[in-house]
Scaffold this motif. Structure first.
Motif, PDB file in Angstrom:
ATOM      1  N   GLY A 164       0.836  -1.194   0.000  1.00 38.08           N
ATOM      2  CA  GLY A 164       0.000   0.000   0.000  1.00 38.08           C
ATOM      3  C   GLY A 164       0.869   1.242   0.000  1.00 38.08           C
ATOM      4  N   MET A 165       0.244   2.382  -0.014  1.00 39.62           N
ATOM      5  CA  MET A 165       0.962   3.660  -0.008  1.00 39.62           C
ATOM      6  C   MET A 165       0.815   4.291   1.376  1.00 39.62           C
ATOM      7  SD  MET A 165       0.317   7.011  -2.401  1.00 39.62           S
ATOM      8  CE  MET A 165      -1.358   7.202  -1.782  1.00 39.62           C
ATOM      9  N   ARG A 166       1.923   4.618   1.983  1.00 42.41           N
ATOM     10  CA  ARG A 166       1.871   5.250   3.298  1.00 42.41           C
ATOM     11  C   ARG A 166       2.085   6.748   3.151  1.00 42.41           C
ATOM     12  NH1 ARG A 166       3.968   3.485   9.127  1.00 42.41           N
ATOM     13  NH2 ARG A 166       2.439   1.915   8.614  1.00 42.41           N
ATOM     14  N   VAL A 167       1.092   7.508   3.541  1.00 45.62           N
ATOM     15  CA  VAL A 167       1.178   8.966   3.539  1.00 45.62           C
ATOM     16  C   VAL A 167       0.491   9.480   4.811  1.00 45.62           C
ATOM     17  CG1 VAL A 167       1.212   9.232   1.025  1.00 45.62           C
ATOM     18  CG2 VAL A 167      -0.979   9.221   2.260  1.00 45.62           C
ATOM     19  N   GLU A 168       0.663  10.756   5.070  1.00 46.96           N
ATOM     20  CA  GLU A 168      -0.078  11.420   6.141  1.00 46.96           C
ATOM     21  C   GLU A 168      -1.118  12.315   5.497  1.00 46.96           C
ATOM     22  OE1 GLU A 168       3.142  11.843   9.764  1.00 46.96           O
ATOM     23  OE2 GLU A 168       2.974  13.468   8.296  1.00 46.96           O
TER      24      GLU A 168
END
Length: 332
Positions: free
Chosen positions: A86-90
């Motif tokens: 998955g893509m980890r962002v804030e």
């Protein structure tokens, strides 16, 4: 950008929303393929990667992150979801509303005054409003190190500066310290400008600042009220005598039983000022009366000039004119 295996999120939304919360940060989860972003009315969503802003989304609604969001991100627009990655962002959710806050001085502020050696103790209260103005500054100064930010934290920041700013704008030239409410608008505008400069450094801006009321100690407020009421009937000389008597009598009767305070000093000082003023008025009145009496004594009594009934020259009856109608003789 980082990729992780683990807990995936189906929905990215403001999960811990509170009406007094300025922002809340969604993080610590990986966004998986098919996830949605929910932006509610009054919210903006800011996607960040490693502290850098990737995109800002301001329209409320439900969005498919893969098709509606990723193509608009700065450096992640080419990201492709892997099978197990998955893509980890804030995602920083920001409350866009204007926040309304009540404020009040915790302790009385002693305003310097020549009339009271210890100063005039004044309290004040009112309201102010603010909103988020600059997202980049907000992230750099606050959101970069905090998970959330609430109104009370802003109120504490502003309250820490209020006493100093109230002192600054109250003591500006030309202000009647016993009728500060008359200058409330000017004082409010000055404080608003100064506070705005302070919180702009955090990405916020002051929309409005109001001083609703100024409050004096009970004894001083009673004197102000009496001054106003007697002023309305135009009998200030009489009030000065009454107020002087009350203030001096109170100080004599209570002076041995109560400790000194700003209120006691106020009563004594105002009473002495009124006594001096009354003595000046009495002396002036005596001088004016004496001058009038001396003037009356020095002036000879005026004799009334009357026209005789008959002319002393020809004996003809007069008609009330200054000259005889028969011979023209001057009668007065």
């Amino acid at each position: 950008m980082s990729f992780f295996r683990g807990q995936f999120a189906n929905v990215v939304e403001w999960e811990e929303f509170r009406d007094d919360m300025i922002f809340w940060k969604w993080n610590n989860k990986e966004i998986k393929k098919g996830s949605k972003l929910i932006i509610r009315p009054g919210q903006d969503a800011i996607f960040m990667n490693n502290g850098r802003i990737e995109g800002i989304f301001t329209e409320s609604g439900d969005y498919n992150i893969e098709s509606d969001i990723i193509p608009f991100l700065s450096t992640l627009k080419g990201f492709k979801f892997g099978f197990n990655s998955g893509m980890r962002v804030e995602v920083l959710f920001v409350n866009t509303k204007v926040f309304q806050v009540k404020w009040g001085t915790k302790n009385a502020i002693n305003i310097p005054s020549s009339q009271l050696p210890g100063g005039i103790p004044v309290r004040a209260n009112g309201t102010f409003s603010f909103k988020v103005d600059d997202y980049i500054t907000l992230i750099d100064q606050i959101a970069g190190i905090k998970e959330s930010y609430v109104v009370d934290e802003v109120k504490q920041r502003i309250s820490a500066n209020l006493d100093q700013l109230l002192m600054k704008w109250i003591t500006k030239e030309g202000k009647d310290l016993f009728n500060l409410q008359a200058n409330a608008f000017e004082i409010s505008e000055g404080i608003k400008e100064d506070l705005d400069m302070i919180i702009l450094k955090n990405g916020l801006t002051i929309e409005e600042f109001n001083v609703m009321s100024f409050n004096y100690p009970k004894e001083i407020q009673e004197m102000i009220t009496k001054t106003a009421s007697h002023g309305m009937v135009g009998d200030m000389n009489r009030y000065q005598k009454i107020a002087m008597t009350e203030a001096m009598a109170k100080s004599l009767s209570e002076g041995g039983n109560k400790s000194s305070s700003a209120a006691d000093m106020a009563g004594i000082t105002i009473g002495m000022n009124m006594a001096n003023e009354m003595m000046k008025q009495m002396k002036q009145s005596d001088k004016e009366g004496q001058s009038t009496q001396e003037k009356q004594q020095s002036e000879p009594p005026k004799q009334e000039n009357t026209v005789p009934n008959f002319c002393p020259n020809c004996g003809e009856k007069t008609t009330g004119t200054k000259f005889c109608p028969n011979c023209g003789y001057k009668l007065v």
